[in-house]
Write a protein that holds these residues in place. Structure first.
Motif, PDB file in Angstrom:
ATOM      1  N   HIS A 154       0.858  -1.197   0.000  1.00 33.17           N
ATOM      2  CA  HIS A 154       0.000   0.000   0.000  1.00 33.17           C
ATOM      3  C   HIS A 154       0.882   1.231   0.000  1.00 33.17           C
ATOM      4  CE1 HIS A 154       1.188  -0.344   4.185  1.00 33.17           C
ATOM      5  NE2 HIS A 154       1.003   0.976   4.240  1.00 33.17           N
ATOM      6  N   ASP A 156       0.818   4.979   1.929  1.00 33.64           N
ATOM      7  CA  ASP A 156       0.107   5.722   2.971  1.00 33.64           C
ATOM      8  C   ASP A 156      -0.631   6.906   2.349  1.00 33.64           C
ATOM      9  OD1 ASP A 156       1.474   3.919   4.561  1.00 33.64           O
ATOM     10  OD2 ASP A 156       2.105   5.414   6.021  1.00 33.64           O
ATOM     11  N   HIS A 210       4.727  -0.117   0.037  1.00 32.03           N
ATOM     12  CA  HIS A 210       5.504  -0.848   1.045  1.00 32.03           C
ATOM     13  C   HIS A 210       4.623  -1.916   1.672  1.00 32.03           C
ATOM     14  CE1 HIS A 210       3.958   2.755   3.227  1.00 32.03           C
ATOM     15  NE2 HIS A 210       3.765   1.919   4.240  1.00 32.03           N
TER      16      HIS A 210
END
Ligand SMILES: O=C(O)CCC(=O)C(=O)O
Ligand SMILES: [Fe+2]
Ligand SMILES: [Mn+2]
Length: 240
Positions: A154, A156, A210
């Motif tokens: 994903h 952030d 990440h």
């Protein structure tokens, strides 16, 4: 709870980039082919042992935007942080059922108040990661991953988090994998030893997903990195 805390709820803090094919086509655990930065960086960090990637080019791309500092915490500091966090975490149940979530097998909290000892540690994290005077997200994010838990690829949320993510790893070693949004063949693995600090900045934060690998897939440069329960303590800055 305040609006800010509500806003930080998982669903907002994390945005899965599009209906992501990432977790089905992520590169296999590294064989011995992993490349690493050559020595000679004047960084204090042993990046050569802790950062590995699919090509010299991709390592060059994230140079200076990815840091792992081994033994950032002493054992005593880790113990003190855990002692402070455990009572609150124990009241929550690990979440396993939501397969649409970015994280599987976790419980989490945000913390605004800390003992003086923990503040000293968090100040060190913030000094290492952010320029003085940078506006930071006040609440510190605490994520408790079960031994079987993992974090799917994903990015952030750019709405709530700025250019930099700085995380302490407690209780377990783990492998964090960054995969380029542009070309999924470009990836970088970070070995996050227990008590280390990692920092992701700029394009490592915006242009790569990440993830934290599950135990069965937890290899770094071909070497097995057994995953146990892992608690991360994460500081972020605010969007510009
Ligand atoms: O546990 C970590 O270190 C990273 C957690 C994460 O990626 C997130 O909360 O967005
Ligand atoms: Fe994240
Ligand atoms: Mn869900």
């Amino acid at each position: 709870m305040s609006l800010l805390l509500t806003v930080l709820k998982r669903v907002n803090l994390i945005s899965l980039p599009r209906p992501s094919p990432h977790h089905c086509s992520v590169p296999r655990p590294l064989e011995a082919s992993g490349l690493a930065w050559e020595g000679g960086r004047d960084s204090s960090v042993d990046d050569r042992r802790l950062v590995s990637g699919s090509s010299p080019d991709v390592l060059e791309k994230v140079r200076g935007q990815v840091e792992v500092s081994e033994n950032f915490l002493t054992e005593a500091e880790e113990r003190a942080l855990l002692q402070e966090l455990e009572p609150g975490l124990r009241k929550k149940r690990y979440e396993f059922d939501h397969w649409d979530d970015a994280i599987h097998g976790y419980r989490e909290t945000e913390r605004v108040q800390w003992t003086e000892g923990s503040w000293a540690v968090l100040r060190r994290v913030r000094q290492a990661a952010f320029p003085a005077g940078e506006p930071l997200l006040g609440p510190v994010h605490v994520l408790d991953l079960d031994r079987t838990g993992f974090i799917k690829p994903h990015i952030d949320s750019v709405k709530f988090c700025g250019s930099t993510i700085a995380g302490l790893s407690l209780l377990s070693d783990s492998v964090m994998r960054l995969v380029s949004e542009q070309d999924m063949a470009d990836w970088v693995d970070l070995l996050l030893p227990r008590r280390s600090l990692y920092i992701l900045r700029d394009s490592a934060r915006y242009s790569f997903t990440h993830q934290v690998l599950r135990d069965e897939e937890s290899f770094f440069a071909g070497r097995r990195v057994p995953r146990d329960r892992r608690i991360s303590v994460i500081c972020r800055n605010l969007p510009a």
